[in-house]
Every structure is written in structure tokens, then in C-alpha cells.
Design a protein around this motif. Structure first.
Motif, PDB file in Angstrom:
ATOM      1  N   GLU A  80     -98.027 -11.650-115.859  1.00 48.62           N
ATOM      2  CA  GLU A  80     -98.482 -10.512-116.646  1.00 48.62           C
ATOM      3  C   GLU A  80     -97.426  -9.318-116.266  1.00 48.62           C
ATOM      4  OE1 GLU A  80    -101.069  -7.701-114.918  1.00 48.62           O
ATOM      5  OE2 GLU A  80    -100.199  -7.901-113.105  1.00 48.62           O
ATOM      6  N   THR A  82     -98.394  -5.794-115.672  1.00 52.29           N
ATOM      7  CA  THR A  82     -98.804  -4.740-114.967  1.00 52.29           C
ATOM      8  C   THR A  82     -98.057  -4.289-113.673  1.00 52.29           C
ATOM      9  OG1 THR A  82    -100.844  -4.996-116.210  1.00 52.29           O
ATOM     10  CG2 THR A  82    -100.847  -3.280-114.728  1.00 52.29           C
ATOM     11  N   ARG A 111     -97.965 -18.684-116.973  1.00 53.10           N
ATOM     12  CA  ARG A 111     -99.417 -19.050-116.175  1.00 53.10           C
ATOM     13  C   ARG A 111     -99.520 -20.674-116.338  1.00 53.10           C
ATOM     14  NH1 ARG A 111    -103.713 -14.111-117.933  1.00 53.10           N
ATOM     15  NH2 ARG A 111    -102.192 -12.541-117.563  1.00 53.10           N
ATOM     16  N   GLU A 113    -101.571 -22.849-116.831  1.00 53.98           N
ATOM     17  CA  GLU A 113    -103.021 -23.000-117.273  1.00 53.98           C
ATOM     18  C   GLU A 113    -103.338 -24.255-118.249  1.00 53.98           C
ATOM     19  OE1 GLU A 113    -105.459 -19.391-118.329  1.00 53.98           O
ATOM     20  OE2 GLU A 113    -103.647 -18.640-119.276  1.00 53.98           O
ATOM     21  N   ASN A 120    -101.118 -20.626-123.644  1.00 51.39           N
ATOM     22  CA  ASN A 120     -99.886 -21.471-123.196  1.00 51.39           C
ATOM     23  C   ASN A 120     -99.549 -21.271-121.780  1.00 51.39           C
ATOM     24  OD1 ASN A 120     -99.575 -22.170-126.295  1.00 51.39           O
ATOM     25  ND2 ASN A 120     -99.511 -19.978-126.198  1.00 51.39           N
ATOM     26  N   GLN A 125     -96.640 -11.167-124.171  1.00 47.46           N
ATOM     27  CA  GLN A 125     -97.727 -10.222-124.334  1.00 47.46           C
ATOM     28  C   GLN A 125     -96.782  -8.897-124.665  1.00 47.46           C
ATOM     29  OE1 GLN A 125     -99.269  -9.484-120.319  1.00 47.46           O
ATOM     30  NE2 GLN A 125    -100.991 -10.547-120.479  1.00 47.46           N
ATOM     31  N   GLU A 129     -99.067   0.735-120.540  1.00 43.21           N
ATOM     32  CA  GLU A 129     -99.432   1.250-119.240  1.00 43.21           C
ATOM     33  C   GLU A 129     -99.479   2.865-119.425  1.00 43.21           C
ATOM     34  OE1 GLU A 129    -100.798  -1.091-117.560  1.00 43.21           O
ATOM     35  OE2 GLU A 129     -99.680  -2.872-118.161  1.00 43.21           O
ATOM     36  N   ARG A 256    -113.624  -8.727-116.051  1.00 49.73           N
ATOM     37  CA  ARG A 256    -112.357  -9.020-116.239  1.00 49.73           C
ATOM     38  C   ARG A 256    -111.782  -9.931-115.103  1.00 49.73           C
ATOM     39  NH1 ARG A 256    -109.318  -9.447-119.040  1.00 49.73           N
ATOM     40  NH2 ARG A 256    -107.742  -8.120-118.602  1.00 49.73           N
ATOM     41  N   TYR A 260    -107.420  -5.883-109.558  1.00 53.61           N
ATOM     42  CA  TYR A 260    -107.031  -4.685-109.386  1.00 53.61           C
ATOM     43  C   TYR A 260    -108.008  -3.380-110.193  1.00 53.61           C
ATOM     44  CZ  TYR A 260    -103.684  -6.001-113.391  1.00 53.61           C
ATOM     45  OH  TYR A 260    -103.381  -6.488-114.431  1.00 53.61           O
ATOM     46  N   TYR A 261    -108.770  -4.121-111.079  1.00 54.83           N
ATOM     47  CA  TYR A 261    -109.501  -2.911-111.766  1.00 54.83           C
ATOM     48  C   TYR A 261    -110.725  -2.080-111.253  1.00 54.83           C
ATOM     49  CZ  TYR A 261    -107.574  -5.268-115.641  1.00 54.83           C
ATOM     50  OH  TYR A 261    -106.493  -5.576-116.788  1.00 54.83           O
ATOM     51  N   LEU A 281    -108.236 -10.867-128.001  1.00 55.06           N
ATOM     52  CA  LEU A 281    -106.790 -10.703-128.477  1.00 55.06           C
ATOM     53  C   LEU A 281    -106.172  -9.792-127.178  1.00 55.06           C
ATOM     54  CD1 LEU A 281    -107.253  -9.592-132.104  1.00 55.06           C
ATOM     55  CD2 LEU A 281    -106.557 -11.742-131.328  1.00 55.06           C
ATOM     56  N   GLY A 303    -104.530   0.642-118.497  1.00 56.72           N
ATOM     57  CA  GLY A 303    -103.523  -0.083-119.151  1.00 56.72           C
ATOM     58  C   GLY A 303    -104.211  -1.440-120.202  1.00 56.72           C
ATOM     59  N   MET A 304    -103.326  -1.951-120.910  1.00 55.10           N
ATOM     60  CA  MET A 304    -103.988  -3.111-121.855  1.00 55.10           C
ATOM     61  C   MET A 304    -102.777  -3.982-122.040  1.00 55.10           C
ATOM     62  SD  MET A 304    -105.103  -2.086-125.570  1.00 55.10           S
ATOM     63  CE  MET A 304    -103.690  -1.406-125.863  1.00 55.10           C
ATOM     64  N   GLY A 307    -102.089 -10.787-126.373  1.00 55.75           N
ATOM     65  CA  GLY A 307    -101.375 -11.862-126.423  1.00 55.75           C
ATOM     66  C   GLY A 307    -100.533 -11.901-127.833  1.00 55.75           C
TER      67      GLY A 307
HETATM   68  P1  HAM Z   1    -105.285 -10.422-119.328  1.00 59.77           P
HETATM   69  O1  HAM Z   1    -106.432 -10.559-119.749  1.00 59.77           O
HETATM   70  O2  HAM Z   1    -104.952 -11.643-118.434  1.00 59.77           O
HETATM   71  O3  HAM Z   1    -104.660  -9.048-118.777  1.00 59.77           O
HETATM   72  O4  HAM Z   1    -104.228 -10.873-120.448  1.00 59.77           O
HETATM   73  C1  HAM Z   1    -104.146 -10.004-121.674  1.00 59.77           C
HETATM   74  C2  HAM Z   1    -104.167 -11.013-122.910  1.00 59.77           C
HETATM   75  O5  HAM Z   1    -102.896 -11.615-122.799  1.00 59.77           O
HETATM   76  C3  HAM Z   1    -105.212 -11.825-123.175  1.00 59.77           C
HETATM   77  O6  HAM Z   1    -106.312 -11.028-123.786  1.00 59.77           O
HETATM   78  C4  HAM Z   1    -104.506 -12.649-124.173  1.00 59.77           C
HETATM   79  O7  HAM Z   1    -104.374 -12.242-125.381  1.00 59.77           O
HETATM   80  C5  HAM Z   1    -103.212 -12.922-123.456  1.00 59.77           C
HETATM   81  N1  HAM Z   1    -103.088 -13.889-122.629  1.00 59.77           N
HETATM   82  C6  HAM Z   1    -103.474 -14.292-121.373  1.00 59.77           C
HETATM   83  N2  HAM Z   1    -103.116 -15.554-120.859  1.00 59.77           N
HETATM   84  C7  HAM Z   1    -102.567 -16.294-121.877  1.00 59.77           C
HETATM   85  C8  HAM Z   1    -102.162 -17.559-122.137  1.00 59.77           C
HETATM   86  N3  HAM Z   1    -102.223 -18.274-121.240  1.00 59.77           N
HETATM   87  N4  HAM Z   1    -101.634 -17.924-123.277  1.00 59.77           N
HETATM   88  C9  HAM Z   1    -101.822 -17.146-124.442  1.00 59.77           C
HETATM   89  N5  HAM Z   1    -102.135 -15.667-124.256  1.00 59.77           N
HETATM   90  C10 HAM Z   1    -102.535 -15.283-123.094  1.00 59.77           C
HETATM   91  C11 HAM Z   1    -103.521  -8.820-118.354  1.00 59.77           C
HETATM   92  O8  HAM Z   1    -102.805  -9.427-118.186  1.00 59.77           O
HETATM   93  C12 HAM Z   1    -103.435  -7.356-117.847  1.00 59.77           C
HETATM   94  N6  HAM Z   1    -102.142  -7.274-117.212  1.00 59.77           N
HETATM   95  C13 HAM Z   1    -103.795  -6.418-118.937  1.00 59.77           C
HETATM   96  C14 HAM Z   1    -103.779  -5.181-118.512  1.00 59.77           C
HETATM   97  C15 HAM Z   1    -102.629  -4.209-118.521  1.00 59.77           C
HETATM   98  N7  HAM Z   1    -104.599  -4.244-117.563  1.00 59.77           N
HETATM   99  C16 HAM Z   1    -104.072  -3.061-117.331  1.00 59.77           C
HETATM  100  N8  HAM Z   1    -103.042  -3.061-117.873  1.00 59.77           N
END
Ligand code: HAM
Length: 436
Positions: A80, A82, A111, A113, A120, A125, A129, A256, A260-261, A281, A303-304, A307
Motif C-alpha cells: 500500500e 500510506t 499483496r 492474495e 490481483n 493504487q 494523504e 477497515r 493504523y486507523y 473502489l 488519506g484514501m 484500486g
Molecule cells: P485498502 O483498503 O487496503 O487501503 O486498499 C484501497 C483500495 O485498493 C481498495 O479499495 C481496492 O480498490 C484496492 N485494492 C486493494 N487490494 C487490492 C488487490 N489485491 N487488487 C486490486 N485492488 C486492490 C489502503 O491501501 C490504505 N493505504 C488506504 C489509505 C490511504 N488509508 C489512508 N490513506
């Protein structure tokens, strides 16, 4: 044949224009909200992501790609954005010049997964932030930026789910009642939730395995345990969203998947039935302790991230076209070796002047070259045979009107530019009158 690793994919030329357009749209929206780009490494020290022994998130415990480099350094491919941005913020002391840093980034994340639609192992992403402000208004700004992006992709039915995890005091009192509640059902919890019960009971609420069990529905709700300050803060975020006419749904079970939230957490969904599990999304929340955990000063942040694959999938399912059909200005059909050589010279002049051109380097038949001109959506098809070459002429067809002419080889570039200019003028009503 060597094939791509599981959970990865190739972006082929037909799709890459949609990617470029999406990235372009994202940059424009970030400009509107005054977020500036940051680019951090794709791999980081292991500790950037594995900060806390008690972290229970799947992402950190099960999904990171960790390896040792040739000098025995422990490395992690970023799962990720952040934590890497937070590391860069601290290391480069970005807080010295600006009390608030509004940053955005785009790029690949990794990841481990189970791959499925919208999920994927290497994915991209876009994230923002906002570091340094405690204001509930900036939480609302981040959500509003996300909603603007979804709208810009032509998706109208946006669902914003939001919740507050409160401050530490609120979470501690909620934690106590949650432990009490789930402890009386410990035998029915999945193995992961048994660990979560010890380390981070709030994360049990995010469990996909136990979610539908009855004792989940009767679990205490966080909003009953928010202290006055946290409750007022959450109300202020909701009020700011109301002020921007942004529809949302408060979901008290939303916690979530990352540890860290604090305070605000949210998810943005597209209401597209075919989407299935990948419905979310984008998602994010407030993380007021991450920067200080990484050795920086106290820096409340929010932040946010989205994908990009999911945004493109949602856009294509919605039937809205992100880009128009790919076209080129001119496709040259050269019949014979001499004609081909001459064609490369004319194309060179046209390209220097800004016209996109191509020809068939396989010297195919006339029929197959016409097909290629069609496939490339050429605005003009030019045919150069030996007879024309002798007279220093070329045959040109305007594919938009089917008009055909034979012109001097010297005139190819000005002829096309003139036609394009006329078409552009014709598209403008005022200029059209002048033309007449
Ligand atoms: P997250 O919910 O883990 O948050 O991922 C954010 C977005 O990344 C998901 O809603 C999804 O659209 C996309 N995503 C996550 N994993 C996958 C995957 N394996 N394949 C495709 N798309 C994926 C974060 O990553 C936090 N860093 C968000 C954040 C920013 N919070 C604070 N600042």
C-alpha cells in the motif's frame, strides 16, 4: 513458454490508452484539490510495513512479499502507499516547510492474495494523504475528492460508507465490551478471530468468515462508546459532507482492514451488481499516530486509496467510454520497394510536423494493407505505387468523406493539415460563418 506470475496481468496497447486517460483524470482532480504528487520506492525496508508486533491486519500478517536482498537486508514490496509516504514525510522532514502536506501518488502495489475479479497480486493504487491537520473538514475534503473521481468516470451511483473508530479512550472502552461479548462465543470464532480477540478485537468486525453469525449481529456498536470529543468530531465530518451534498451511510460495523486507523474510516462503493466482491473502489481513514510511530513529530493525518483496476472495471461495466476510438492521421500503402523507401521520407516530414503516421512494414498485399489502414482508424489512407512515384504523385483518400485525390508528393503534409484545419473550423459555429 514462460508465463506471467499468478495474480499479475499485462496491459496491452488496446487498454493502455484508458489507463493513460484515467491517470490524466486523476491528476486533474488532484490539481482541483491542490494535492501534489509524491513518488516513493516500490520496495521499502521490512520495518516500514511491519512496525507493530501486534498488527493483526491480513495485509501485514499474510500478504506482504518479503525477501532478503543480496546484502541480507530485509525488504518488503509495498502492499500500500500510506506507510511509504509516511516514511518519506518523516525522512525528508516535509513538515518543516509546510504545516499541512497534501500529497498524492499512483503506482503498483503487491499483496499475496487469492486472485479474483478486481483482486490481483500486483495492482495499482491512486492514493491521497493529507498530513498535518486534525480538522474534520479535511476528512470531508478527502472523501469529496474520491467522490469527484468516481463521478468523473461517469459513475453516478456512489455509495459512501462511513464510521468513526473514535480516539484511543473511546476505542479502549469499546474494546473492553467487545472482548467480553466475543469471549462468550470464543469457540464459534474462526482461528484468525481468536488471535484478533487477543491482539485487536475491533478487527473481528471486519472478518469475512464470521460476519454472518448471529453473535455478530448482537455485538455492541462503537457509536455507543465514543466519548464526547470523538462524537463531536464525527458529527462535524458528517456535517461537512452534508454541506457538500454528499450522500453517505453510517455503518457502525465498518472498521477497515488496517490497524493504523482512528476516528473517521470510510469506503466508496460503486453500485454495480456485476462487480461482486471487488465492489469497494476506494477506502481510507484517519491515522493520527502513524507518523509519530515512524519517528516523526505528532502529525494527525487522513488519506484514501483507490484500486485503478477496479476504477477501470467499474467504468467499462457502466458502459461509459473513458476514451474515444484510437485513431492515427495517416496510413501509407506502399506498393513496391522504391515506393516504400519514398514513403518513409514522407512520413518523416509528416511526423516532424506533428501528424501520426504508419505504414505496413511487412509489404503485404494491397487488400491486407487496406485492412490495416482500417484497423488503425486512419483519417487518411495514402497509396503510392510505381506509376504514381514516376510522376512524383500520391493517391490520398479522406476516410471521413470518402473523397479521393491525386496530389504531389510535396503536398502531402500541407494537404492533410489543411483538411484537418478546415474540419476544426467547421466544428466551430462562429468560424463556420466566416468560412462561408
Ligand atoms: P485498502 O483498503 O487496503 O487501503 O486498499 C484501497 C483500495 O485498493 C481498495 O479499495 C481496492 O480498490 C484496492 N485494492 C486493494 N487490494 C487490492 C488487490 N489485491 N487488487 C486490486 N485492488 C486492490 C489502503 O491501501 C490504505 N493505504 C488506504 C489509505 C490511504 N488509508 C489512508 N490513506
Amino acid at each position: 513458454m514462460i508465463t506471467k506470475p499468478k495474480g499479475t496481468y499485462d496491459i496491452l496497447p488496446d487498454e493502455s490508452r484508458s489507463w493513460a486517460k484515467l491517470e490524466d483524470t486523476i491528476r486533474k482532480i488532484c490539481k482541483l484539490y491542490n494535492y501534489k504528487e509524491i513518488r516513493t520506492p516500490i520496495f521499502e525496508s521490512f520495518d516500514v510495513f511491519h512496525r507493530d508486533q501486534n498488527d493483526t491486519s491480513d495485509m501485514v500478517t499474510k500478504e506482504t512479499y518479503d525477501f532478503k536482498d543480496r546484502s541480507d537486508r530485509q525488504i518488503t514490496l509495498r502492499p500500500e502507499g500510506t506507510a511509504g509516504v509516511a516514511r518519506a514525510f518523516v525522512e525528508n522532514k516535509l513538515y518543516v516547510d509546510n504545516p499541512v502536506s497534501k500529497l498524492f501518488y499512483m503506482g503498483p502495489m503487491f499483496r499475496y492474495e487469492r486472485p479474483q475479479k478486481g483482486r490481483n497480486r500486483q495492482f495499482n493504487q491512486f492514493g491521497v494523504e493529507a498530513l498535518g491537520s486534525d480538522s474534520p473538514l479535511i476528512d470531508a475534503e478527502v472523501i469529496s475528492l474520491g467522490a469527484s473521481l468516481i463521478r468523473a468516470l461517469g459513475l453516478k451511483d456512489i455509495k459512501v460508507k462511513i464510521n468513526s473508530l473514535g480516539d484511543e479512550e473511546s476505542r479502549n472502552s469499546y474494546r473492553d465490551v467487545l472482548v467480553k461479548h466475543f469471549s462468550s462465543h470464543v469457540d464459534d470464532l474462526c482461528e484468525d478471530c481468536k488471535v484478533r480477540l487477543e491482539k485487536n478485537p475491533l478487527r473481528i468486525l471486519d472478518c469475512k468468515v464470521d460476519r454472518d453469525k448471529d453473535f455478530f449481529k448482537t455485538a455492541p456498536k462503537i457509536n455507543d462508546y465514543l466519548n464526547k470529543e470523538s462524537k463531536e468530531r464525527f458529527d462535524a465530518v458528517l456535517e461537512a459532507l452534508d454541506g457538500m451534498d454528499l450522500q453517505y451511510e453510517v455503518d457502525y460495523n465498518l472498521v477497515r482492514g488496517l490497524d493504523y486507523y482512528c476516528h473517521t474510516v470510510f469506503e466508496l462503493e460503486a453500485n454495480i451488481p456485476e462487480f461482486g466482491a471487488g465492489n469497494v473502489l476506494g477506502a481510507g481513514g484517519r491515522y493520527d499516530k502513524l507518523i509519530s510511530d515512524l519517528g516523526g513529530p505528532k502529525t494527525p493525518s487522513v488519506g484514501m486509496a483507490f484500486g485503478l483496476e477496479r476504477l477501470l472495471l467499474a467504468n467499462s461495466l457502466s458502459g461509459k467510454k473513458l476514451v474515444n476510438e484510437d485513431t492515427i492521421h495517416a496510413y501509407f500503402i506502399a506498393l513496391g520497394e522504391k515506393a516504400a523507401k519514398e514513403t518513409t521520407k514522407i512520413m518523416n516530414v509528416c511526423r516532424i510536423g506533428g501528424l501520426s503516421c504508419d505504414m505496413d512494414y511487412l509489404s503485404g498485399s494491397l487488400k491486407s494493407q487496406f485492412k490495416k489502414a482500417d484497423k488503425n482508424n486512419a483519417m487518411f489512407t495514402l497509396i503510392l505505387g510505381d506509376n504514381e512515384l514516376e510522376e512524383f504523385k500520391i493517391n490520398i483518400k479522406d476516410n471521413r468523406t470518402d473523397e479521393q485525390e491525386t496530389i504531389s508528393l510535396y503536398d502531402v503534409y500541407p494537404y492533410i493539415v489543411n483538411k484537418l484545419n478546415k474540419a476544426a473550423l467547421g466544428a466551430c459555429a462562429g468560424c463556420d460563418k466566416k468560412e462561408k
